[in-house]
Structures are given as structure tokens and as C-alpha cells.
Design a protein around this motif. Structure first.
Motif, PDB file in Angstrom:
ATOM      1  N   UNK A   1      10.103 -19.321   1.126  1.00 31.67           N
ATOM      2  CA  UNK A   1      10.832 -19.100   2.403  1.00 31.67           C
ATOM      3  C   UNK A   1       9.914 -18.198   3.295  1.00 31.67           C
ATOM      4  N   UNK A   2       8.615 -18.351   2.959  1.00 31.17           N
ATOM      5  CA  UNK A   2       7.604 -17.799   4.038  1.00 31.17           C
ATOM      6  C   UNK A   2       7.744 -16.395   3.951  1.00 31.17           C
ATOM      7  N   UNK A   3       7.891 -15.622   3.220  1.00 30.40           N
ATOM      8  CA  UNK A   3       7.828 -14.238   3.027  1.00 30.40           C
ATOM      9  C   UNK A   3       6.340 -13.615   2.621  1.00 30.40           C
ATOM     10  N   UNK A   4       5.206 -14.499   2.691  1.00 27.23           N
ATOM     11  CA  UNK A   4       3.929 -14.083   2.440  1.00 27.23           C
ATOM     12  C   UNK A   4       3.747 -12.905   3.347  1.00 27.23           C
ATOM     13  N   UNK A   5       2.570 -11.894   2.985  1.00 29.81           N
ATOM     14  CA  UNK A   5       2.360 -11.003   3.757  1.00 29.81           C
ATOM     15  C   UNK A   5       1.421 -11.561   4.799  1.00 29.81           C
ATOM     16  N   UNK A   6       1.312 -10.806   5.855  1.00 29.22           N
ATOM     17  CA  UNK A   6       0.272 -11.272   6.997  1.00 29.22           C
ATOM     18  C   UNK A   6      -1.082 -10.930   6.678  1.00 29.22           C
ATOM     19  N   UNK A   7      -1.960 -11.731   7.520  1.00 30.64           N
ATOM     20  CA  UNK A   7      -3.249 -11.700   7.339  1.00 30.64           C
ATOM     21  C   UNK A   7      -3.718 -10.304   7.600  1.00 30.64           C
ATOM     22  N   UNK A   8      -5.074  -9.669   7.575  1.00 28.10           N
ATOM     23  CA  UNK A   8      -5.687  -8.884   8.044  1.00 28.10           C
ATOM     24  C   UNK A   8      -5.647  -8.707   9.735  1.00 28.10           C
ATOM     25  N   UNK A   9      -5.803  -9.904   9.903  1.00 24.80           N
ATOM     26  CA  UNK A   9      -6.239 -10.187  11.549  1.00 24.80           C
ATOM     27  C   UNK A   9      -4.900  -9.944  12.394  1.00 24.80           C
ATOM     28  N   UNK A  10      -3.820 -10.592  11.558  1.00 27.38           N
ATOM     29  CA  UNK A  10      -2.552 -10.260  12.191  1.00 27.38           C
ATOM     30  C   UNK A  10      -2.027  -8.679  12.138  1.00 27.38           C
ATOM     31  N   UNK A  11      -2.300  -8.026  10.948  1.00 28.58           N
ATOM     32  CA  UNK A  11      -2.298  -6.510  10.886  1.00 28.58           C
ATOM     33  C   UNK A  11      -2.782  -5.869  11.994  1.00 28.58           C
TER      34      UNK A  11
END
Length: 254
Positions: free
Chosen positions: A55-65
Motif C-alpha cells: 500500500x505504498x507506505x515506504x519511506x521517502x528517499x533522501x532527495x525527497x526529504x
């Protein structure tokens, strides 16, 4: 909602919000409660909430953070909390709406939305949580004023922190409350946003978070709402319940 802990909190504290369909409203846009039916995000099935991958609850990438952190750092601190809120629309509604939107599955969660909860007592680990109150509190704190520290929309009407006003001015808060259609009792859920202006005899324009726009189910947007009671169905305790939405009142930020 990634865990049973968060689902249980939602049922108890009810930080739910009213959804709408279009941003950048003007007088010809559909009005929530009059031209536009109530809409609510679809959450994962209750028996699958612990399966993060599907269901797409993976953490954001460092670039997104890093991007979210840059947005936060560049956000103005005033002159008012309303100006803080509107700056997100001015900067991103046209050029990069995903930046100010809840990211649907199968995408990662938006770290910007998660950051708004730093202005509340609720700590979340994704963006699949209703966030209108968190956004309002964050904008108030960004302007060095005191909010309610709550992720519940009704806290702005019930905490006693903010004075109620009869005639709103731009930047005051608008609180809507949902009532059970059969009993007439408050369900303790609703929506909170910043008042922008009166657009008609029974309509107002607001700026708020967790409102839909331009194909985004949950985004910071500008929207017209009906101020007279209107029927909706709300997702309460796993069921869609027939409800009546009413304007609770206007509240001044002190």
C-alpha cells in the motif's frame, strides 16, 4: 494508516477532515455542499493495514526529504498564519502540486505532510493520516502564535484557546462539524481551514490542507464551501454513516 496504533487514535481523537474536488476556486467553481458531493480518500482494507509494501507506505528517499526540508526552510513566517498557508499555494499549486499533496499508494509518504504534525502532540510515521488540523497548527506556530497542539479539527472550537467571532476577517479559522443524521449528535469530526472571504449569501472561500484539487485527493488548496447545513456520508468506525455537515463557527487567532 500504517498501524493499528494510528487507526485506534483516529477513532478516538477523530482528526478527520472534509474533502473537496478543485483548487484555486473562484465564483464559477463548484461549491462543497452545493455543487460538489462529499469525497473521502480510500484507505487500505482493515485486514491489510500491516502490509506496508502493498500500500505504498515506504519511506521517502533522501532527495525527497531534502526537498521537503528546503520547502519548510523557505516558507515565510508571516505577516500572518493565513499568509503562511497561502504561500504553499502560491509557490506550488501550479508548478509542483505533488510537493504539497498527500502521496497516494504505491508512492512513498510525503515528508512535508508528516512535518506538519510537529505542531501537534500526535507523531505519525506516514502521510495516510488526516492532516487539516496539523496544517493549520503548523502555520500558526510558523507565525509565532499559539495553536491547539492537536491533530483534531474540533480542537479549534472546543479547546477554549481561540475566541469565537461572529463576523470573520481574512485569516480567522473556520470550523465545520459533522452530526449524526438520525440522532443529531456531534460525531466529533469535521474540518478546519483559514477563512479567506465571503463569496455569496451562503458561501465562503477557505484555504486549508487535506482538501482535494486538480486530481489530488489530499492537497493544500483554495476552495469554496457552503455555510448552510448539507448532507454527507462520513467514514466512521469502518462504515459510511449518513451525516449532516454544519458550520460550527469562526475563531480568531490570538
Amino acid at each position: 494508516m500504517i498501524s493499528r496504533r494510528i487507526i485506534n487514535f483516529s477513532m478516538l481523537a477523530a482528526p478527520f477532515v472534509l474533502r473537496s474536488l478543485v483548487a484555486h476556486a473562484d465564483e464559477t467553481d463548484p461549491i462543497v455542499g452545493q455543487d460538489t458531493p462529499f469525497q473521502q480518500l480510500a484507505f487500505p482494507p482493515i485486514d491489510s493495514i500491516d502490509n506496508e509494501e502493498l500500500f505504498g507506505y515506504s519511506p521517502p528517499t533522501e532527495a525527497q526529504r531534502s526537498k521537503a526540508a528546503a520547502i519548510i526552510n523557505a516558507t515565510p513566517k508571516g505577516p500572518t498564519a493565513f499568509d503562511v498557508a497561502k504561500s504553499f499555494i502560491t509557490r506550488f499549486a501550479k508548478s509542483d502540486p505533488d510537493a504539497i499533496s498527500q502521496w497516494p499508494a504505491p508512492q512513498a509518504w510525503n515528508p512535508l505532510v508528516k512535518e506538519f504534525f510537529s505542531a501537534t502532540s500526535l507523531r505519525v510515521n506516514n502521510d495516510m493520516v488526516d492532516w487539516c488540523a496539523a496544517f493549520v497548527n503548523w502555520c500558526i506556530e510558523r507565525n509565532n502564535k499559539k495553536g491547539t497542539n492537536s491533530a483534531a479539527s474540533q480542537s479549534f472550537a472546543n479547546s477554549g484557546i481561540l475566541p469565537r467571532v461572529d463576523t470573520p476577517k481574512q485569516g480567522d479559522l473556520v470550523v465545520f462539524t459533522c452530526y449524526d443524521k438520525q440522532s443529531g449528535k456531534s460525531l466529533g469530526i469535521g474540518h478546519v481551514a483559514f477563512f479567506e472571504e465571503t463569496t455569496g449569501a451562503n458561501t465562503i472561500r477557505v484555504i486549508g490542507g487535506n482538501q482535494s484539487a486538480d486530481g489530488h485527493s489530499s492537497i493544500i488548496s483554495e476552495r469554496q464551501f457552503l455555510t448552510t447545513p448539507f448532507d454527507v456520508h462520513r467514514h466512521v468506525g469502518g462504515e459510511y454513516v449518513a451525516c449532516i455537515y454544519k458550520l460550527n463557527g469562526y475563531f480568531s487567532i490570538v
